[in-house]
Scaffold this active site. Structure first.
Site, PDB file in Angstrom:
ATOM      1  N   ASP A   1       0.839  -1.231   0.021  1.00 34.15           N
ATOM      2  CA  ASP A   1       0.145   0.217   0.136  1.00 34.15           C
ATOM      3  C   ASP A   1       1.072   1.293  -0.034  1.00 34.15           C
ATOM      4  O   ASP A   1       1.375   1.785   1.007  1.00 34.15           O
ATOM      5  CB  ASP A   1      -1.016   0.039   1.179  1.00 34.15           C
ATOM      6  CG  ASP A   1      -1.816   1.045   1.260  1.00 34.15           C
ATOM      7  OD1 ASP A   1      -1.708   2.027   0.689  1.00 34.15           O
ATOM      8  OD2 ASP A   1      -3.022   0.880   2.034  1.00 34.15           O
TER       9      ASP A   1
ATOM     10  N   HIS B   1      19.077  12.538 -16.845  1.00 34.92           N
ATOM     11  CA  HIS B   1      17.392  12.198 -16.721  1.00 34.92           C
ATOM     12  C   HIS B   1      16.881  12.365 -18.054  1.00 34.92           C
ATOM     13  O   HIS B   1      16.137  11.526 -18.561  1.00 34.92           O
ATOM     14  CB  HIS B   1      16.733  13.261 -15.526  1.00 34.92           C
ATOM     15  CG  HIS B   1      15.187  12.912 -15.524  1.00 34.92           C
ATOM     16  ND1 HIS B   1      14.590  11.936 -15.225  1.00 34.92           N
ATOM     17  CD2 HIS B   1      14.320  13.701 -15.847  1.00 34.92           C
ATOM     18  CE1 HIS B   1      13.225  12.218 -14.926  1.00 34.92           C
ATOM     19  NE2 HIS B   1      13.038  13.144 -15.717  1.00 34.92           N
TER      20      HIS B   1
HETATM   21  C1  LIG Z   1      20.842   8.730 -15.252  1.00 35.52           C
HETATM   22  C2  LIG Z   1      22.437   8.497 -14.703  1.00 35.52           C
HETATM   23  C3  LIG Z   1      22.324   7.271 -13.807  1.00 35.52           C
HETATM   24  C4  LIG Z   1      23.299   8.489 -15.753  1.00 35.52           C
HETATM   25  O1  LIG Z   1      24.442   8.546 -15.494  1.00 35.52           O
HETATM   26  P1  LIG Z   1      25.724   8.359 -16.323  1.00 35.52           P
HETATM   27  O2  LIG Z   1      26.989   8.780 -15.687  1.00 35.52           O
HETATM   28  O3  LIG Z   1      25.374   8.685 -17.855  1.00 35.52           O
HETATM   29  O4  LIG Z   1      25.767   6.596 -16.367  1.00 35.52           O
HETATM   30  P2  LIG Z   1      26.771   5.769 -17.093  1.00 35.52           P
HETATM   31  O5  LIG Z   1      26.235   5.350 -18.311  1.00 35.52           O
HETATM   32  O6  LIG Z   1      28.041   6.203 -16.759  1.00 35.52           O
HETATM   33  O7  LIG Z   1      26.407   4.436 -16.070  1.00 35.52           O
HETATM   34  C5  LIG Z   1      26.567   4.390 -14.961  1.00 35.52           C
HETATM   35  C6  LIG Z   1      25.988   3.471 -14.271  1.00 35.52           C
HETATM   36  O8  LIG Z   1      24.472   3.803 -14.210  1.00 35.52           O
HETATM   37  C7  LIG Z   1      23.601   2.786 -14.477  1.00 35.52           C
HETATM   38  N1  LIG Z   1      23.050   3.189 -15.698  1.00 35.52           N
HETATM   39  C8  LIG Z   1      23.144   4.284 -16.309  1.00 35.52           C
HETATM   40  N2  LIG Z   1      22.394   4.314 -17.421  1.00 35.52           N
HETATM   41  C9  LIG Z   1      21.744   3.106 -17.462  1.00 35.52           C
HETATM   42  C10 LIG Z   1      20.637   2.627 -18.504  1.00 35.52           C
HETATM   43  N3  LIG Z   1      20.163   3.276 -19.516  1.00 35.52           N
HETATM   44  N4  LIG Z   1      20.162   1.429 -17.919  1.00 35.52           N
HETATM   45  C11 LIG Z   1      20.491   0.761 -16.874  1.00 35.52           C
HETATM   46  N5  LIG Z   1      21.433   1.284 -16.085  1.00 35.52           N
HETATM   47  C12 LIG Z   1      22.009   2.324 -16.285  1.00 35.52           C
HETATM   48  C13 LIG Z   1      24.520   1.439 -14.588  1.00 35.52           C
HETATM   49  O9  LIG Z   1      24.455   0.870 -13.202  1.00 35.52           O
HETATM   50  C14 LIG Z   1      25.792   1.976 -15.036  1.00 35.52           C
HETATM   51  O10 LIG Z   1      26.855   1.202 -14.396  1.00 35.52           O
HETATM   52  P3  LIG Z   1      27.074   0.093 -15.637  1.00 35.52           P
HETATM   53  O11 LIG Z   1      26.058  -1.065 -15.928  1.00 35.52           O
HETATM   54  O12 LIG Z   1      27.418   0.432 -17.040  1.00 35.52           O
HETATM   55  O13 LIG Z   1      28.476  -0.824 -15.059  1.00 35.52           O
HETATM   56  C15 LIG Z   1      22.890   9.720 -13.641  1.00 35.52           C
HETATM   57  O14 LIG Z   1      22.665  10.825 -14.394  1.00 35.52           O
HETATM   58  C16 LIG Z   1      21.724  10.032 -12.678  1.00 35.52           C
HETATM   59  O15 LIG Z   1      21.981   9.236 -11.553  1.00 35.52           O
HETATM   60  N6  LIG Z   1      20.952  11.120 -12.509  1.00 35.52           N
HETATM   61  C17 LIG Z   1      20.067  11.312 -11.536  1.00 35.52           C
HETATM   62  C18 LIG Z   1      18.589  10.582 -11.999  1.00 35.52           C
HETATM   63  C19 LIG Z   1      17.476  10.852 -10.897  1.00 35.52           C
HETATM   64  O16 LIG Z   1      17.706  11.040  -9.860  1.00 35.52           O
HETATM   65  N7  LIG Z   1      16.270  10.461 -11.564  1.00 35.52           N
HETATM   66  C20 LIG Z   1      14.994  10.591 -10.809  1.00 35.52           C
HETATM   67  C21 LIG Z   1      14.361  11.615 -11.336  1.00 35.52           C
HETATM   68  S1  LIG Z   1      14.405  13.341 -11.112  1.00 35.52           S
HETATM   69  C22 LIG Z   1      13.424  13.417  -9.624  1.00 35.52           C
HETATM   70  O17 LIG Z   1      12.194  13.029  -9.783  1.00 35.52           O
HETATM   71  C23 LIG Z   1      14.013  13.527  -8.203  1.00 35.52           C
HETATM   72  C24 LIG Z   1      14.725  14.938  -7.893  1.00 35.52           C
HETATM   73  C25 LIG Z   1      15.836  15.061  -8.772  1.00 35.52           C
HETATM   74  O18 LIG Z   1      13.904  15.863  -8.131  1.00 35.52           O
HETATM   75  C26 LIG Z   1      15.213  14.955  -6.461  1.00 35.52           C
HETATM   76  C27 LIG Z   1      15.581  15.736  -5.819  1.00 35.52           C
HETATM   77  O19 LIG Z   1      15.626  16.951  -6.242  1.00 35.52           O
HETATM   78  O20 LIG Z   1      16.237  15.648  -4.892  1.00 35.52           O
HETATM   79  N1  LIG Z   2      -5.126   3.145   6.485  1.00 39.35           N
HETATM   80  C1  LIG Z   2      -4.681   2.204   6.019  1.00 39.35           C
HETATM   81  O1  LIG Z   2      -3.563   2.126   5.611  1.00 39.35           O
HETATM   82  C2  LIG Z   2      -5.582   1.088   5.571  1.00 39.35           C
HETATM   83  C3  LIG Z   2      -5.123  -0.160   4.863  1.00 39.35           C
HETATM   84  N2  LIG Z   2      -5.989  -0.949   4.568  1.00 39.35           N
HETATM   85  C4  LIG Z   2      -5.273  -2.294   3.885  1.00 39.35           C
HETATM   86  O2  LIG Z   2      -5.043  -3.335   4.636  1.00 39.35           O
HETATM   87  C5  LIG Z   2      -4.242  -4.410   3.941  1.00 39.35           C
HETATM   88  C6  LIG Z   2      -3.315  -4.877   4.861  1.00 39.35           C
HETATM   89  O3  LIG Z   2      -3.700  -5.374   5.780  1.00 39.35           O
HETATM   90  P1  LIG Z   2      -2.825  -6.509   6.606  1.00 39.35           P
HETATM   91  O4  LIG Z   2      -3.592  -6.747   7.996  1.00 39.35           O
HETATM   92  O5  LIG Z   2      -1.764  -6.533   6.630  1.00 39.35           O
HETATM   93  O6  LIG Z   2      -3.713  -7.695   5.778  1.00 39.35           O
HETATM   94  P2  LIG Z   2      -4.520  -9.034   5.908  1.00 39.35           P
HETATM   95  O7  LIG Z   2      -5.631  -8.724   6.784  1.00 39.35           O
HETATM   96  O8  LIG Z   2      -4.903  -9.489   4.751  1.00 39.35           O
HETATM   97  O9  LIG Z   2      -3.640 -10.068   6.496  1.00 39.35           O
HETATM   98  C7  LIG Z   2      -3.003 -10.235   7.874  1.00 39.35           C
HETATM   99  C8  LIG Z   2      -3.149 -11.383   8.361  1.00 39.35           C
HETATM  100  O10 LIG Z   2      -2.619 -12.577   7.850  1.00 39.35           O
HETATM  101  C9  LIG Z   2      -2.312 -13.725   8.832  1.00 39.35           C
HETATM  102  N3  LIG Z   2      -1.047 -13.845   8.573  1.00 39.35           N
HETATM  103  C10 LIG Z   2      -0.521 -15.097   7.934  1.00 39.35           C
HETATM  104  N4  LIG Z   2       0.741 -15.407   8.051  1.00 39.35           N
HETATM  105  C11 LIG Z   2       1.343 -14.190   8.591  1.00 39.35           C
HETATM  106  C12 LIG Z   2       2.548 -13.573   8.754  1.00 39.35           C
HETATM  107  N5  LIG Z   2       3.618 -14.080   8.504  1.00 39.35           N
HETATM  108  N6  LIG Z   2       2.902 -12.477   9.351  1.00 39.35           N
HETATM  109  C13 LIG Z   2       1.517 -11.509   9.975  1.00 39.35           C
HETATM  110  N7  LIG Z   2       0.217 -12.256   9.655  1.00 39.35           N
HETATM  111  C14 LIG Z   2       0.230 -13.231   8.858  1.00 39.35           C
HETATM  112  C15 LIG Z   2      -2.619 -12.708  10.079  1.00 39.35           C
HETATM  113  O11 LIG Z   2      -3.962 -13.428  10.679  1.00 39.35           O
HETATM  114  C16 LIG Z   2      -2.883 -11.427   9.915  1.00 39.35           C
HETATM  115  O12 LIG Z   2      -3.987 -10.908  10.755  1.00 39.35           O
HETATM  116  C17 LIG Z   2      -3.693  -3.641   2.681  1.00 39.35           C
HETATM  117  O13 LIG Z   2      -4.495  -3.932   1.606  1.00 39.35           O
HETATM  118  C18 LIG Z   2      -3.968  -2.112   3.118  1.00 39.35           C
HETATM  119  O14 LIG Z   2      -4.143  -1.453   1.664  1.00 39.35           O
HETATM  120  C19 LIG Z   2      -6.928  -1.273   5.152  1.00 39.35           C
HETATM  121  C20 LIG Z   2      -7.727  -0.438   5.919  1.00 39.35           C
HETATM  122  C21 LIG Z   2      -6.940   1.010   6.470  1.00 39.35           C
END
Ligand SMILES: CC(C)(COP(=O)([O-])OP(=O)([O-])OC[C@H]1O[C@@H](n2cnc3c(N)ncnc32)[C@H](O)[C@@H]1OP(=O)([O-])[O-])[C@@H](O)C(=O)NCCC(=O)NCCSC(=O)C[C@@](C)(O)CC(=O)[O-]
Ligand SMILES: NC(=O)C1=CN([C@@H]2O[C@H](COP(=O)(O)OP(=O)(O)OC[C@H]3O[C@@H](n4cnc5c(N)ncnc54)[C@H](O)[C@@H]3O)[C@@H](O)[C@H]2O)C=CC1
Length: 438
Positions: free
Chosen positions: A292, A390
């Site tokens: 969730d 990105h």
């Molecule tokens: C995007 C990179 C990784 C490129 O970075 P780069 O230097 O161009 O990457 P690279 O080609 O040198 O590759 C380095 C490693 O990155 C991975 N990698 C690299 N490319 C790929 C690919 N195509 N497919 C799979 N893996 C990839 C892979 O592990 C690779 O190692 P390798 O496999 O080569 O040994 C870098 O620029 C980066 O980390 N940027 C940040 C991106 C980011 O944060 N994205 C989230 C979205 S933005 C956002 O929503 C959040 C934000 C930014 O607002 C949060 C904030 O403000 O704090």
């Molecule tokens: N405010 C919120 O976040 C709310 C969330 N939900 C929903 O509730 C769901 C999750 O509820 P849960 O109680 O986690 O699920 P659930 O009720 O489906 O399962 C939990 C039950 O599984 C049994 N169980 C079996 N094996 C277990 C193990 N290894 N450990 C623990 N319990 C085990 C226990 O009887 C336990 O009570 C999610 O779908 C969530 O979206 C529901 C109401 C409100």
């Protein structure tokens, strides 16, 4: 403590999976399936029709179909000395690459280290119509054992697994718009469940007893999504020189990450974006494991505000040995059972890929990936800026929006990225050029 159960841990795998990025999706799935020994059904659950309509129809109401998201695998993760492949369901480009990149750097320096508290959730029982709430609180606390026993009488399965209601708390609100109020909290060890249904059932069970003890009227009986007793933490330590790139030295990058975090610590406008970057790593794991994500988001942001001011979830500093140290601690109410975790075939397969043996272990993995994601964003922001990496990856989306199909997508995206001009109108021009053979 860490959530890893040594006795049931699966055989070690390597999360390196070199060259995965250069394969086709089908080849990647085969490689991952081989690494973690996926069965045929698990293998198929990531394809079209992976969530059959009949199953979907049993999950929510008025079902008309299903909605697909890409699932990618983040590689290179080493957590507590063990390798993990991380399935992530997410629509945003560069998230999987960024996590893999930082995990690659961390891996060479011991990876991530994690721990977590016991899986304790809170249920709240709201009591109204009480004249003296403090006296009522004292009466409830006196009957603690009876309330705990009543709660535990309901879920034999949970008790047999070593979980159950552990304790109670009683919070007094002297003045509210509807008069004095009590909130009786049940503190429940939910083991491997997220626990919402579990604790809600307990809260409803104890309600008549709470009314009898307080003389008040019980209204709400529901869990709190502020899972402040169910925390997971991750830390990573990286020598500055390990961060260096062609354009920036390691110290510049490390100090840039620390300064970026300082901005989020003092400024809620920046903290919201900083924490969104952390959730970029966490939500895709929550989604792909059928958990969730609204619950996780709600808990994360109230935790970030616990001082009374919204702030950074993570912290980054330089230690006395000159290494960059990142830490992230936050509520993480994830389950391996319950909710959609066992219903959705791809969620089951994702848990198999993760190879986690307990909800605590899953929570720790999620927080480690959140920390990696935060580090990636801060590294990019503190150096070349977010757009370079990105947008280069987002270029494929832009090519699709412009109408590119098949191998046109990579050709248009490649040209967009190379020109650092990632716009739909430019993509359309490029597409026309490609189709016109110019
Ligand atoms: C995007 C990179 C990784 C490129 O970075 P780069 O230097 O161009 O990457 P690279 O080609 O040198 O590759 C380095 C490693 O990155 C991975 N990698 C690299 N490319 C790929 C690919 N195509 N497919 C799979 N893996 C990839 C892979 O592990 C690779 O190692 P390798 O496999 O080569 O040994 C870098 O620029 C980066 O980390 N940027 C940040 C991106 C980011 O944060 N994205 C989230 C979205 S933005 C956002 O929503 C959040 C934000 C930014 O607002 C949060 C904030 O403000 O704090
Ligand atoms: N405010 C919120 O976040 C709310 C969330 N939900 C929903 O509730 C769901 C999750 O509820 P849960 O109680 O986690 O699920 P659930 O009720 O489906 O399962 C939990 C039950 O599984 C049994 N169980 C079996 N094996 C277990 C193990 N290894 N450990 C623990 N319990 C085990 C226990 O009887 C336990 O009570 C999610 O779908 C969530 O979206 C529901 C109401 C409100």
């Amino acid at each position: 403590m860490t959530g890893l159960r040594e006795d049931t841990a699966r055989p070690a795998i390597s999360s390196r999976l070199e060259g995965l990025r250069n394969l086709s999706p089908a080849e990647r799935l085969d490689k991952v399936a081989q690494a973690v020994d996926l069965g045929d059904a698990e293998h198929q659950s990531f394809g079209r029709g992976g969530l059959p309509l009949a199953l979907a129809n049993g999950m929510i109401e008025n079902v008309i179909g299903t909605f697909e998201l890409p699932v990618g695998i983040a590689t290179n993760f080493t957590i507590n000395g063990r390798d993990y492949l991380i399935p992530m369901a997410v629509e945003e480009p560069s998230v999987v690459a960024a996590a893999s990149y930082m995990a690659r750097i961390a891996r060479a320096h011991g990876g991530f280290h994690t721990s977590s508290s016991q899986p304790i959730m809170r249920a709240q029982v709201q009591v109204l119509d009480i004249r003296d709430p403090h006296a009522a609180r004292a009466r409830v606390l006196k009957e603690r054992d009876a309330i705990v026993a009543a709660a535990n009488a309901k879920d034999k399965m949970l008790i047999s697994l070593g979980g159950g209601c552990r304790d109670i708390e009683v919070h007094v609100f002297d003045q509210t718009p509807v008069g004095p109020m009590l909130a009786v909290h049940l503190l429940v060890d939910v083991r491997d469940a997220m626990g919402a249904n579990t604790v809600n059932t307990m809260a409803e069970t104890v309600a008549p007893l709470v009314e009898a003890i307080t003389g008040g009227v019980v209204r709400l009986r529901i869990l709190s999504n502020y899972a402040d007793l169910r925390l997971a933490r991750a830390t990573v330590t990286i020598p500055m020189e390990a961060l260096k790139t062609e354009d920036y030295d390691g110290e510049r990058i490390a100090r840039g990450i620390v300064a970026a975090c300082a901005f989020a610590i003092v400024d809620p406008y920046r903290a919201a974006t900083h924490n969104k970057g952390i959730m970029n790593g966490i939500d895709p794991i929550v989604v792909v494991t059928g958990n969730d994500w609204r619950a996780i988001e709600a808990g994360a942001h109230v935790w970030a505000s616990r001082s009374g001011r919204y702030t950074s979830l993570s912290s980054w500093e330089i230690d006395r040995d000159g290494r960059l140290v990142g830490t992230l601690e936050m509520p993480m109410a994830l389950g391996l059972v319950g909710g959609a975790t066992k219903t959705h075939p791809a969620a089951r397969a994702a848990l198999k890929i993760l190879g986690v043996q307990s909800a605590q272990e899953l929570a720790e993995v999620a927080v480690a990936v959140g920390l990696a994601q935060n580090m990636a964003a801060l590294r990019a922001l503190a150096t070349e800026g977010i757009q370079k990496g990105h947008m280069a990856l987002h270029a494929r989306n832009i090519a699709i929006v412009a109408g590119a199909v098949g191998d046109e997508i990579e050709r248009v995206a490649g040209a967009l990225a190379a020109s650092h001009d990632v716009r739909v109108d430019r993509a359309k021009e490029l597409l026309e050029e490609i189709r016109g053979g110019t």
